[in-house]
Design a protein around this motif. Structure first.
Motif, mmCIF file in Angstrom:
data_model
loop_
_atom_site.group_PDB
_atom_site.id
_atom_site.type_symbol
_atom_site.label_atom_id
_atom_site.label_comp_id
_atom_site.label_asym_id
_atom_site.label_seq_id
_atom_site.Cartn_x
_atom_site.Cartn_y
_atom_site.Cartn_z
ATOM 1 N N ARG A 114 13.543 3.098 16.239
ATOM 2 C CA ARG A 114 13.024 3.436 17.563
ATOM 3 C C ARG A 114 13.038 4.939 17.794
ATOM 4 N NH1 ARG A 114 10.616 -1.111 19.780
ATOM 5 N NH2 ARG A 114 11.896 -2.953 19.337
ATOM 6 N N GLN A 149 18.541 1.429 22.282
ATOM 7 C CA GLN A 149 19.522 0.778 23.136
ATOM 8 C C GLN A 149 20.489 -0.054 22.298
ATOM 9 O OE1 GLN A 149 17.222 -1.537 25.909
ATOM 10 N NE2 GLN A 149 16.671 0.253 27.163
ATOM 11 N N GLU A 168 14.028 5.030 23.522
ATOM 12 C CA GLU A 168 13.871 3.582 23.385
ATOM 13 C C GLU A 168 15.018 2.959 22.584
ATOM 14 O OE1 GLU A 168 10.087 2.544 21.828
ATOM 15 O OE2 GLU A 168 8.957 3.863 23.175
ATOM 16 N N CYS A 212 18.312 -3.019 19.643
ATOM 17 C CA CYS A 212 16.884 -3.290 19.832
ATOM 18 C C CYS A 212 16.078 -2.891 18.609
ATOM 19 C CB CYS A 212 16.367 -2.549 21.068
ATOM 20 S SG CYS A 212 16.504 -0.746 20.945
#
Length: 427
Positions: free
Chosen positions: A338, A344, A342, A363
């Motif tokens: 990511r 997490q 973005e 994520c």
């Protein structure tokens, strides 16, 4: 045997096959020429001496003295153990009671056992030659650690015990008058080696426990030092915060002042909650990971239990190991998958009646079936160079230690979650 010994050093058969063939022929002739006319122990000593001379003659130029001596020791160990095992199997399967039976009367019976053993040696040697790194190189990498832990001495004494046991077994086929006396001295030596091995094993256990305590202390101190570094940073910036608040008041900028104070209070409260937590080790771990997350532009959130039961059957150091490795892997995954903004990661430690639940969610990309199948294999990693691939293997080992469970949920929508449940008998 020499092909197998050379394979441990990464020396393939093809470039040295002439040397190996000459070594096998000359060594065998000189060793076995008087095998039936001398006692077994004397023949064993003659064979060892001849092997050393031949190995120096044929391999010193390409290996050097140090590796040549190691080659001789390894070849001798392979030879003695294989001879002892073949003699034991042959005497069990066939009516063999002396050297003459082994070499003359029951020659083909002996060969029916020996030839498969030699074929197995060749297959192992070919397998070792396919490895990218030789076993000797791997041993060199870990031997300094073994020396500090005295493990090498224990292994050496164990190998010495094996050699003595083999020599005792060979005396069974020695009909000479000195057989009984030699066996007695070998038994004394074996007893002394056993006592020494036991002594060093006990010292090794003590040293291992002390080393574990030191490594645990180092882990705690490193994380706690990071936590207090963050606290000192807050104290250092306090004057800056006061000046900014004063300036906003002078400019009567109420909206921005409220937003700024809100963020400041949130950060201070989070730090206060961590510092005042009942488990300093967990607090230090979370703070260290939070600092690392900021440096890597990762939105790291966490849940800690309000109170930590110090009488828990699950050790805090094991909680730190499990959560620490899972969070590190999650950071690496989201950083690779990511862009900043973005990324997490959420970590949670929850206490339930009879159990402790540990959860880490990231994520990143979902895990494929092939990756799942090898995920907990020691040394396996999907990351770039510099990663040992041991993190999840350590997690699995600790979970098995407590008879816990690991549940992996991975989808493109919700990311990947590692959910671990550890029975807590003290709760």
């Amino acid at each position: 045997m020499i092909t197998l010994a050379l394979a441990f050093f990464g020396v393939e058969l093809r470039p040295v096959w002439k040397r190996s063939a000459a070594f096998a022929c000359l060594g065998s002739l000189l060793t076995e020429f008087h095998v039936l006319s001398v006692p077994v122990v004397a023949g064993l000593l003659i064979g060892i001496s001849v092997s050393f001379a031949c190995i120096v003659l044929f391999y010193l130029r390409i290996l050097g003295w140090g590796r040549t001596v190691l080659l001789f020791l390894l070849f001798t160990l392979i030879g003695i153990t294989s001879d002892a095992s073949v003699v034991a199997l042959t005497s069990t399967l066939y009516p063999v009671h002396s050297q003459v039976d082994l070499i003359v009367t029951n020659f083909w019976d002996t060969m029916s056992v020996y030839l498969p053993v030699l074929a197995l040696y060749l297959l192992i040697a070919l397998r070792l030659n396919r490895r990218p790194r030789t076993l000797i190189a791997q041993l060199k990498r870990i031997l300094p650690e073994w020396r500090r832990d005295k493990t090498l001495r224990v292994l050496g004494l164990s190998a010495f015990q094996v050699i003595l046991l083999c020599a005792l077994f060979f005396l069974k086929f020695d009909a000479g008058p000195t057989s009984k006396e030699s066996a007695q001295w070998l038994i004394y030596a074996l007893l002394a080696a056993t006592i020494a091995a036991l002594f060093y094993t006990l010292k090794l256990l003590v040293a291992t426990r002390e080393q574990a305590v030191r490594s645990t202390q180092a882990l705690y101190l490193e994380d706690i030092d990071r936590m207090f570094t963050a606290i000192r940073g807050q104290r250092h910036d306090f004057l800056n915060h006061v000046q900014i608040i004063h300036s906003m008041l002078q400019m009567n900028n109420q909206a921005e002042l409220k937003a700024y104070v809100r963020e400041l209070v949130k950060e201070t409260r989070e730090m206060s909650d961590i510092v005042n937590h009942s488990a300093p080790a967990l607090a230090a771990l979370i703070q260290a990971k939070a600092t690392a997350a900021v440096n890597r532009s990762i939105d790291f959130t966490y849940e800690l239990p309000v109170a930590w039961d110090q009488l828990s059957s699950v050790k805090t150091i094991d909680i730190v190991k499990i959560i620490g490795n899972l969070v590190n892997n999650a950071f690496d995954e989201v950083a690779a998958a990511r862009p900043p903004g973005e990324r997490q990661v959420h970590a949670a430690i929850r206490t339930t009646p009879g159990a402790i639940e540990l959860s880490v969610v990231n994520c990143g990309q979902p895990l494929s079936d092939d990756v799942r199948a090898q995920l907990f294999t020691a040394g396996y990693t999907t990351k770039r160079d510099g990663h040992s691939g041991l993190g999840l293997a350590i997690v699995q080992e600790r979970v098995k230690h407590y008879n816990g469970t690991i549940d992996i949920r991975s989808t493109a929508e919700s990311g990947t979650e590692f959910l671990i449940r550890l029975p807590n008998r003290a709760s």
